[in-house]
Write a protein that holds these residues in place. Structure first.
Motif, mmCIF file in Angstrom:
data_model
loop_
_atom_site.group_PDB
_atom_site.id
_atom_site.type_symbol
_atom_site.label_atom_id
_atom_site.label_comp_id
_atom_site.label_asym_id
_atom_site.label_seq_id
_atom_site.Cartn_x
_atom_site.Cartn_y
_atom_site.Cartn_z
ATOM 1 N N PRO A 273 0.827 -1.202 0.000
ATOM 2 C CA PRO A 273 0.000 0.000 0.000
ATOM 3 C C PRO A 273 0.865 1.258 0.000
ATOM 4 C CG PRO A 273 0.106 -0.934 2.196
ATOM 5 C CD PRO A 273 0.848 -1.874 1.281
ATOM 6 N N VAL A 274 0.264 2.343 -0.490
ATOM 7 C CA VAL A 274 0.937 3.635 -0.502
ATOM 8 C C VAL A 274 -0.098 4.719 -0.200
ATOM 9 C CG1 VAL A 274 0.647 3.952 -2.998
ATOM 10 C CG2 VAL A 274 2.486 5.156 -1.824
ATOM 11 N N ALA A 275 0.331 5.765 0.486
ATOM 12 C CA ALA A 275 -0.524 6.919 0.751
ATOM 13 C C ALA A 275 0.319 8.177 0.599
ATOM 14 C CB ALA A 275 -1.119 6.861 2.158
ATOM 15 N N GLU A 276 -0.298 9.228 0.084
ATOM 16 C CA GLU A 276 0.395 10.509 -0.079
ATOM 17 C C GLU A 276 -0.506 11.626 0.433
ATOM 18 O OE1 GLU A 276 2.692 13.140 -3.471
ATOM 19 O OE2 GLU A 276 0.958 11.961 -4.086
ATOM 20 N N PHE A 277 0.093 12.551 1.153
ATOM 21 C CA PHE A 277 -0.604 13.740 1.638
ATOM 22 C C PHE A 277 0.142 14.955 1.090
ATOM 23 C CE2 PHE A 277 -0.959 10.273 4.636
ATOM 24 C CZ PHE A 277 -2.338 10.123 4.686
ATOM 25 N N PHE A 278 -0.600 15.915 0.528
ATOM 26 C CA PHE A 278 -0.005 17.030 -0.203
ATOM 27 C C PHE A 278 -0.707 18.330 0.179
ATOM 28 C CE2 PHE A 278 -0.274 19.891 -3.836
ATOM 29 C CZ PHE A 278 1.029 19.957 -4.287
ATOM 30 N N THR B 75 -4.056 24.153 -2.556
ATOM 31 C CA THR B 75 -4.406 22.777 -2.908
ATOM 32 C C THR B 75 -4.096 21.872 -1.722
ATOM 33 O OG1 THR B 75 -3.865 23.153 -5.239
ATOM 34 C CG2 THR B 75 -4.000 20.863 -4.504
ATOM 35 N N ILE B 76 -5.073 21.054 -1.356
ATOM 36 C CA ILE B 76 -4.921 20.037 -0.320
ATOM 37 C C ILE B 76 -5.362 18.733 -0.953
ATOM 38 C CG2 ILE B 76 -5.676 19.237 1.951
ATOM 39 C CD1 ILE B 76 -6.495 22.195 2.496
ATOM 40 N N SER B 77 -4.541 17.675 -0.846
ATOM 41 C CA SER B 77 -4.959 16.413 -1.453
ATOM 42 C C SER B 77 -4.440 15.215 -0.682
ATOM 43 C CB SER B 77 -4.517 16.334 -2.917
ATOM 44 O OG SER B 77 -3.146 16.070 -3.019
ATOM 45 N N GLY B 78 -5.112 14.095 -0.912
ATOM 46 C CA GLY B 78 -4.709 12.817 -0.359
ATOM 47 C C GLY B 78 -4.830 11.759 -1.437
ATOM 48 N N LEU B 79 -3.938 10.788 -1.419
ATOM 49 C CA LEU B 79 -3.943 9.707 -2.396
ATOM 50 C C LEU B 79 -3.742 8.392 -1.653
ATOM 51 C CD1 LEU B 79 -2.277 9.433 -5.791
ATOM 52 C CD2 LEU B 79 -1.566 7.811 -4.047
ATOM 53 N N ILE B 80 -4.498 7.369 -2.059
ATOM 54 C CA ILE B 80 -4.262 6.019 -1.571
ATOM 55 C C ILE B 80 -4.106 5.118 -2.785
ATOM 56 C CG2 ILE B 80 -5.410 6.264 0.659
ATOM 57 C CD1 ILE B 80 -7.828 4.826 -0.586
ATOM 58 N N GLY B 81 -3.243 4.122 -2.675
ATOM 59 C CA GLY B 81 -3.036 3.255 -3.826
ATOM 60 C C GLY B 81 -2.221 2.031 -3.491
ATOM 61 N N SER C 190 7.904 -2.105 -11.757
ATOM 62 C CA SER C 190 6.764 -1.976 -10.841
ATOM 63 C C SER C 190 5.663 -1.175 -11.514
ATOM 64 C CB SER C 190 7.172 -1.250 -9.558
ATOM 65 O OG SER C 190 8.105 -1.997 -8.828
ATOM 66 N N PHE C 191 4.427 -1.514 -11.181
ATOM 67 C CA PHE C 191 3.255 -0.764 -11.626
ATOM 68 C C PHE C 191 2.588 -0.163 -10.398
ATOM 69 C CE2 PHE C 191 3.805 -4.016 -14.875
ATOM 70 C CZ PHE C 191 3.711 -3.268 -16.035
ATOM 71 N N ASP C 192 1.956 0.997 -10.568
ATOM 72 C CA ASP C 192 1.232 1.583 -9.444
ATOM 73 C C ASP C 192 -0.097 2.154 -9.916
ATOM 74 O OD1 ASP C 192 1.728 4.689 -9.890
ATOM 75 O OD2 ASP C 192 3.677 3.724 -10.109
ATOM 76 N N ILE C 193 -1.046 2.175 -8.987
ATOM 77 C CA ILE C 193 -2.366 2.752 -9.246
ATOM 78 C C ILE C 193 -2.835 3.417 -7.964
ATOM 79 C CG2 ILE C 193 -3.638 0.624 -8.701
ATOM 80 C CD1 ILE C 193 -5.497 1.542 -11.127
ATOM 81 N N GLY C 194 -3.531 4.540 -8.112
ATOM 82 C CA GLY C 194 -4.004 5.256 -6.935
ATOM 83 C C GLY C 194 -5.239 6.079 -7.220
#
Length: 101
Positions: A31-36, A46-52, A62-66
């Protein structure tokens, strides 16, 4: 964690914060998460969050999706993001791989 301050060409202050958290690198799917957060004072915010997920097919691929949800100046933005990371040897550096995204 990344943090930056800047002065834009229009002489506005800008701040940027970003943090990425990934699961253990020895997992083939992790798993991966990003906070921006970014604010150009007097202009935009801009405020954002990503999970993937990141799927390591082999050591050099490697492949990634979020899924990303953001608020840009109070307006919602939703995105599906996908990408790949591949590595290749750099001969003069003792056979280590360089990563490219």
């Amino acid at each position: 964690m990344n943090a930056e301050t800047a002065l834009t060409r229009e002489h506005r202050a800008d701040v940027f914060l970003d943090s990425i958290i990934e699961g253990p690198s020895n997992w083939s799917v992790r798993p991966v998460a990003e906070f921006f957060y970014e604010k150009e004072f007097g202009q935009s915010e801009t405020i954002s969050g990503l999970i993937g997920l990141i799927w390591r097919v082999r050591d050099n691929l490697s492949f990634d999706i979020g899924l990303r949800h953001a608020l840009k100046n109070g307006h919602p933005v939703n995105e599906v993001r996908a990408g790949l990371t591949f590595g290749f040897p750099l001969g003069q550096f003792g056979g280590r791989s360089a990563q490219s995204r």
